[in-house]
Scaffold this motif. Structure first.
Motif, PDB file in Angstrom:
ATOM      1  N   GLY A  81      58.954  45.171   5.964  1.00  0.00           N
ATOM      2  CA  GLY A  81      60.170  45.684   5.199  1.00  0.00           C
ATOM      3  C   GLY A  81      59.737  46.101   3.939  1.00  0.00           C
ATOM      4  O   GLY A  81      60.571  46.773   3.141  1.00  0.00           O
ATOM      5  N   TYR A  82      58.232  46.193   3.373  1.00  0.00           N
ATOM      6  CA  TYR A  82      57.811  46.205   2.270  1.00  0.00           C
ATOM      7  C   TYR A  82      56.875  47.580   2.363  1.00  0.00           C
ATOM      8  O   TYR A  82      56.834  48.124   3.481  1.00  0.00           O
ATOM      9  CB  TYR A  82      56.865  45.402   1.369  1.00  0.00           C
ATOM     10  N   GLU A  83      56.287  48.293   1.326  1.00  0.00           N
ATOM     11  CA  GLU A  83      55.670  49.284   1.325  1.00  0.00           C
ATOM     12  C   GLU A  83      54.395  48.891   2.200  1.00  0.00           C
ATOM     13  O   GLU A  83      53.961  48.046   2.280  1.00  0.00           O
ATOM     14  CB  GLU A  83      55.183  49.916  -0.027  1.00  0.00           C
ATOM     15  N   ASP A  84      53.863  50.213   3.001  1.00  0.00           N
ATOM     16  CA  ASP A  84      52.900  50.121   3.924  1.00  0.00           C
ATOM     17  C   ASP A  84      51.562  49.780   2.959  1.00  0.00           C
ATOM     18  O   ASP A  84      51.522  50.588   1.881  1.00  0.00           O
ATOM     19  CB  ASP A  84      52.696  51.151   4.806  1.00  0.00           C
ATOM     20  N   GLU A  85      50.608  49.634   3.739  1.00  0.00           N
ATOM     21  CA  GLU A  85      49.338  49.870   2.677  1.00  0.00           C
ATOM     22  C   GLU A  85      48.658  51.173   2.999  1.00  0.00           C
ATOM     23  O   GLU A  85      48.108  51.610   4.166  1.00  0.00           O
ATOM     24  CB  GLU A  85      48.080  48.569   3.188  1.00  0.00           C
ATOM     25  N   ASN A  86      48.938  52.081   2.214  1.00  0.00           N
ATOM     26  CA  ASN A  86      48.466  53.433   2.309  1.00  0.00           C
ATOM     27  C   ASN A  86      47.220  53.719   1.529  1.00  0.00           C
ATOM     28  O   ASN A  86      47.123  53.384   0.453  1.00  0.00           O
ATOM     29  CB  ASN A  86      49.579  54.389   1.932  1.00  0.00           C
ATOM     30  N   ASN A  87      46.494  54.917   1.714  1.00  0.00           N
ATOM     31  CA  ASN A  87      45.617  55.548   1.269  1.00  0.00           C
ATOM     32  C   ASN A  87      44.277  54.404   0.680  1.00  0.00           C
ATOM     33  O   ASN A  87      43.906  54.379  -0.455  1.00  0.00           O
ATOM     34  CB  ASN A  87      46.007  56.219   0.032  1.00  0.00           C
ATOM     35  N   ILE A  88      43.799  53.520   1.541  1.00  0.00           N
ATOM     36  CA  ILE A  88      43.040  52.667   1.307  1.00  0.00           C
ATOM     37  C   ILE A  88      41.850  53.208   1.417  1.00  0.00           C
ATOM     38  O   ILE A  88      41.143  53.929   2.214  1.00  0.00           O
ATOM     39  CB  ILE A  88      43.224  51.527   2.109  1.00  0.00           C
ATOM     40  N   GLU A  89      40.899  52.878   0.208  1.00  0.00           N
ATOM     41  CA  GLU A  89      39.641  53.475   0.330  1.00  0.00           C
ATOM     42  C   GLU A  89      38.742  52.594   1.305  1.00  0.00           C
ATOM     43  O   GLU A  89      38.948  51.398   1.478  1.00  0.00           O
ATOM     44  CB  GLU A  89      39.043  53.172  -1.041  1.00  0.00           C
ATOM     45  N   TRP A  90      37.508  53.039   2.003  1.00  0.00           N
ATOM     46  CA  TRP A  90      36.775  52.109   2.892  1.00  0.00           C
ATOM     47  C   TRP A  90      35.188  52.835   2.844  1.00  0.00           C
ATOM     48  O   TRP A  90      35.233  54.051   2.609  1.00  0.00           O
ATOM     49  CB  TRP A  90      37.313  51.941   4.237  1.00  0.00           C
ATOM     50  N   GLU A  91      34.315  51.912   3.178  1.00  0.00           N
ATOM     51  CA  GLU A  91      32.880  52.456   2.871  1.00  0.00           C
ATOM     52  C   GLU A  91      32.653  53.314   4.176  1.00  0.00           C
ATOM     53  O   GLU A  91      33.034  52.949   5.309  1.00  0.00           O
ATOM     54  CB  GLU A  91      31.892  51.228   3.020  1.00  0.00           C
ATOM     55  N   GLY A  92      32.331  54.405   3.877  1.00  0.00           N
ATOM     56  CA  GLY A  92      31.971  55.471   5.205  1.00  0.00           C
ATOM     57  C   GLY A  92      32.975  56.688   5.160  1.00  0.00           C
ATOM     58  O   GLY A  92      33.150  57.362   6.059  1.00  0.00           O
ATOM     59  N   ARG A  93      34.093  56.688   4.398  1.00  0.00           N
ATOM     60  CA  ARG A  93      35.273  57.572   4.314  1.00  0.00           C
ATOM     61  C   ARG A  93      34.697  58.937   4.119  1.00  0.00           C
ATOM     62  O   ARG A  93      33.994  59.143   3.346  1.00  0.00           O
ATOM     63  CB  ARG A  93      36.077  57.260   3.139  1.00  0.00           C
ATOM     64  N   GLU A  94      35.220  59.673   5.114  1.00  0.00           N
ATOM     65  CA  GLU A  94      35.055  61.290   5.268  1.00  0.00           C
ATOM     66  C   GLU A  94      36.166  61.973   5.808  1.00  0.00           C
ATOM     67  O   GLU A  94      36.649  61.362   6.656  1.00  0.00           O
ATOM     68  CB  GLU A  94      33.563  61.602   6.052  1.00  0.00           C
ATOM     69  N   THR A  95      36.237  63.047   5.495  1.00  0.00           N
ATOM     70  CA  THR A  95      37.309  63.951   6.139  1.00  0.00           C
ATOM     71  C   THR A  95      36.877  64.537   7.307  1.00  0.00           C
ATOM     72  O   THR A  95      35.586  64.557   7.718  1.00  0.00           O
ATOM     73  CB  THR A  95      37.516  64.947   5.134  1.00  0.00           C
ATOM     74  N   CYS A  96      37.629  65.083   8.084  1.00  0.00           N
ATOM     75  CA  CYS A  96      37.421  65.725   9.266  1.00  0.00           C
ATOM     76  C   CYS A  96      37.872  67.170   9.503  1.00  0.00           C
ATOM     77  O   CYS A  96      38.744  67.445   8.436  1.00  0.00           O
ATOM     78  CB  CYS A  96      37.732  65.004  10.604  1.00  0.00           C
ATOM     79  N   GLN A  97      37.359  67.957  10.251  1.00  0.00           N
ATOM     80  CA  GLN A  97      37.698  69.458  10.269  1.00  0.00           C
ATOM     81  C   GLN A  97      38.074  69.678  11.746  1.00  0.00           C
ATOM     82  O   GLN A  97      37.490  69.124  12.670  1.00  0.00           O
ATOM     83  CB  GLN A  97      36.447  70.303   9.893  1.00  0.00           C
ATOM     84  N   SER A  98      38.901  70.630  11.809  1.00  0.00           N
ATOM     85  CA  SER A  98      39.126  71.228  13.233  1.00  0.00           C
ATOM     86  C   SER A  98      37.866  71.374  14.104  1.00  0.00           C
ATOM     87  O   SER A  98      36.828  71.876  13.572  1.00  0.00           O
ATOM     88  CB  SER A  98      39.826  72.643  13.268  1.00  0.00           C
TER      89      SER A  98
END
Length: 165
Positions: A81-98
């Protein structure tokens, strides 16, 4: 998936969210056909999800967790019922492409969810997991993007004893 290690690969188009969620066989999927639907970031739906709780969910408060292909961040929720845990940094974070392949290893013996990108291990997205989960994909959080995902069986890079699911 209730125990052991499980690996799946997702071939992505654009910017979907890929992750795990508690199984909810009693959830009326037809009730959510209109508009956007995801297991995270939808506080008005949390009571519907929690009513599906069963004893086999175990002690973990992580009921859904996903990886954002757009920015590489992780999001998770305990549907409290509270705010979700969003946009959390983590080791290995990378974006992806199509065209990228995102692999996910859910290891319930270790309680971890590990992410791979194009057969390269990025890192542990979330730990502290227990109880059953199933794979899920959230499409369409970005209204101008045509997200798509195909799931294929694969072999875990540098095999950790996981089975393809």
């Amino acid at each position: 998936m209730t125990s052991g290690a499980h690996y799946a690969e997702f071939l992505i188009t654009d910017q979907p969210y890929i992750g795990i969620v508690r199984p909810m066989p009693g959830l009326d999927a037809d009730a959510y056909h209109e508009g956007e639907f995801c297991f995270i970031g939808m506080p008005r739906l949390q009571p519907d999800f929690l009513v599906q709780r069963s004893d086999n969910w175990g002690g973990s408060n992580v009921h859904a967790c996903d990886f954002s292909c757009d920015d590489g961040e992780t999001n998770w929720t305990e549907w409290n019922g509270y705010e979700d845990e969003n946009n959390i940094e983590w080791e290995g974070r990378e974006t992806c492409q199509s065209g990228d392949t995102v692999g996910m290893l859910l290891n319930l013996d270790k309680g971890t969810l590990t992410v791979y990108k194009n057969n390269r291990r990025l890192g542990v997205l979330k730990d502290g997991l227990s109880g059953p989960y199933c794979w899920y994909v959230c499409l369409g959080k970005h209204p101008t993007v045509a997200d798509a995902v195909s799931i294929k069986r694969g072999t875990l890079p540098n095999s950790d004893g996981a089975t393809a699911t």
